[in-house]
Design a protein around this motif. Structure first.
Motif, PDB file in Angstrom:
ATOM      1  N   PRO A 161      26.403  35.390  37.571  1.00  0.00           N
ATOM      2  CA  PRO A 161      26.389  36.558  38.131  1.00  0.00           C
ATOM      3  C   PRO A 161      27.296  36.869  39.361  1.00  0.00           C
ATOM      4  CG  PRO A 161      24.455  35.541  39.047  1.00  0.00           C
ATOM      5  CD  PRO A 161      25.101  34.664  37.977  1.00  0.00           C
ATOM      6  N   LYS A 162      27.824  36.026  40.073  1.00  0.00           N
ATOM      7  CA  LYS A 162      28.679  35.943  41.272  1.00  0.00           C
ATOM      8  C   LYS A 162      30.195  36.477  40.594  1.00  0.00           C
ATOM      9  CE  LYS A 162      30.042  31.301  41.484  1.00  0.00           C
ATOM     10  NZ  LYS A 162      28.986  30.377  40.838  1.00  0.00           N
ATOM     11  N   LEU A 163      30.363  36.105  39.337  1.00  0.00           N
ATOM     12  CA  LEU A 163      31.555  36.503  38.526  1.00  0.00           C
ATOM     13  C   LEU A 163      32.025  37.971  38.552  1.00  0.00           C
ATOM     14  CD1 LEU A 163      32.092  33.918  35.415  1.00  0.00           C
ATOM     15  CD2 LEU A 163      32.994  33.732  38.051  1.00  0.00           C
ATOM     16  N   LEU A 164      31.077  38.707  38.528  1.00  0.00           N
ATOM     17  CA  LEU A 164      30.938  40.090  38.385  1.00  0.00           C
ATOM     18  C   LEU A 164      31.552  40.698  39.722  1.00  0.00           C
ATOM     19  CD1 LEU A 164      27.924  40.881  36.276  1.00  0.00           C
ATOM     20  CD2 LEU A 164      30.154  40.599  35.454  1.00  0.00           C
ATOM     21  N   GLN A 165      31.410  40.224  41.000  1.00  0.00           N
ATOM     22  CA  GLN A 165      31.825  40.399  42.157  1.00  0.00           C
ATOM     23  C   GLN A 165      33.253  39.831  42.493  1.00  0.00           C
ATOM     24  OE1 GLN A 165      28.349  39.370  42.249  1.00  0.00           O
ATOM     25  NE2 GLN A 165      27.915  41.508  41.666  1.00  0.00           N
ATOM     26  N   GLU A 166      33.660  38.840  42.090  1.00  0.00           N
ATOM     27  CA  GLU A 166      34.672  38.074  42.371  1.00  0.00           C
ATOM     28  C   GLU A 166      36.149  38.260  41.150  1.00  0.00           C
ATOM     29  OE1 GLU A 166      33.699  33.831  42.726  1.00  0.00           O
ATOM     30  OE2 GLU A 166      31.867  34.311  44.245  1.00  0.00           O
ATOM     31  N   ILE A 167      35.614  38.565  40.143  1.00  0.00           N
ATOM     32  CA  ILE A 167      36.765  38.458  39.162  1.00  0.00           C
ATOM     33  C   ILE A 167      37.025  39.925  38.722  1.00  0.00           C
ATOM     34  CG2 ILE A 167      37.690  37.647  36.827  1.00  0.00           C
ATOM     35  CD1 ILE A 167      36.016  34.926  37.642  1.00  0.00           C
ATOM     36  N   PRO A 168      38.282  40.502  38.762  1.00  0.00           N
ATOM     37  CA  PRO A 168      38.338  41.833  38.037  1.00  0.00           C
ATOM     38  C   PRO A 168      38.132  41.715  36.814  1.00  0.00           C
ATOM     39  CG  PRO A 168      40.363  40.835  39.248  1.00  0.00           C
ATOM     40  CD  PRO A 168      39.610  39.868  39.172  1.00  0.00           C
ATOM     41  N   LEU A 169      37.363  43.020  36.300  1.00  0.00           N
ATOM     42  CA  LEU A 169      36.870  43.157  35.149  1.00  0.00           C
ATOM     43  C   LEU A 169      37.815  42.942  33.927  1.00  0.00           C
ATOM     44  CD1 LEU A 169      34.629  44.554  33.599  1.00  0.00           C
ATOM     45  CD2 LEU A 169      35.821  46.953  33.709  1.00  0.00           C
ATOM     46  N   HIS A 170      39.062  43.351  33.906  1.00  0.00           N
ATOM     47  CA  HIS A 170      40.093  43.048  32.795  1.00  0.00           C
ATOM     48  C   HIS A 170      40.016  41.595  32.544  1.00  0.00           C
ATOM     49  CE1 HIS A 170      42.794  43.011  35.959  1.00  0.00           C
ATOM     50  NE2 HIS A 170      43.770  42.120  35.323  1.00  0.00           N
TER      51      HIS A 170
END
Length: 191
Positions: A161-170
């Motif tokens: 879940p932390k990836l959704l805050q840390e990594i740009p969507l594209h």
């Protein structure tokens, strides 16, 4: 089930080893700092380092049909490299770029080979790491073939879940094999 982004921490080096080997490991690593958008290796160059990512995010990407595709996202507390290029000292088929300011602990090819040949604990660590990575890659490939884009996104949401805050969507969309536009729709429907 583990994600292909699951961490393998440096503490794995030290489990079951005595102080002599721990000191030998620690002294073998150098520190490398990359600014956002700096490359660890570019496609066509030889990868010089086997790395433990302390801080930041590295994008592994290939260019195909004039489009950049993310093949892997390396996060803090993971081991990363362009492995084939590093092991064979041949040109890399992918680029690895910092998408945030990054700090790496690195082993040169010569140091890596020395540890592999002369340090049983390092050799066991490396064998275990490769074995786990092969299993994770296998799971990832099966997911790409058997799960819908929505299911892949939900799995990522559940496991990382932390990836959704840390990594740009594209970058996430590319990694999941989804267009950015489709990813936006999926995110709106799943909220």
């Amino acid at each position: 089930m583990e994600s292909p982004l699951a961490p393998h921490t440096l503490s794995s080096f030290f489990e079951g080893t005595d102080l002599f080997f721990i000191d030998a490991f620690k002294n073998s690593f150098d520190t490398l700092h990359l600014k956002k958008n700096d490359y660890l290796v570019k496609e066509g160059e030889v990868c010089q380092y086997f790395c433990f990512l302390e801080k930041g995010i590295l994008q592994h990407a290939i260019n195909t049909e004039n489009e950049e595709k993310t093949t892997y996202l390396a996060l803090p507390n993971t081991i990363t490299t362009s492995l084939k290029s590093f092991l064979t000292q041949s040109p890399s088929q992918k680029s690895i770029r910092a998408i945030a300011d990054t700090t790496l602990k690195t082993l040169s090819y010569e140091t890596f080979q020395h540890l592999l040949q002369n340090n049983p604990e390092f050799k066991q660590f490396y064998y275990s790491l490769i074995e786990k990575q092969i299993c994770l890659i296998d799971d990832y490939r099966i997911d790409l073939l058997t799960l819908t884009p929505e299911e892949r996104y939900q799995k990522l949401l559940a496991t990382e879940p932390k990836l959704l805050q840390e990594i740009p969507l594209h970058y996430l969309a590319s990694f999941l094999g989804i267009s950015s536009r489709h990813m936006s729709r999926i995110r709106q429907n799943i909220k």
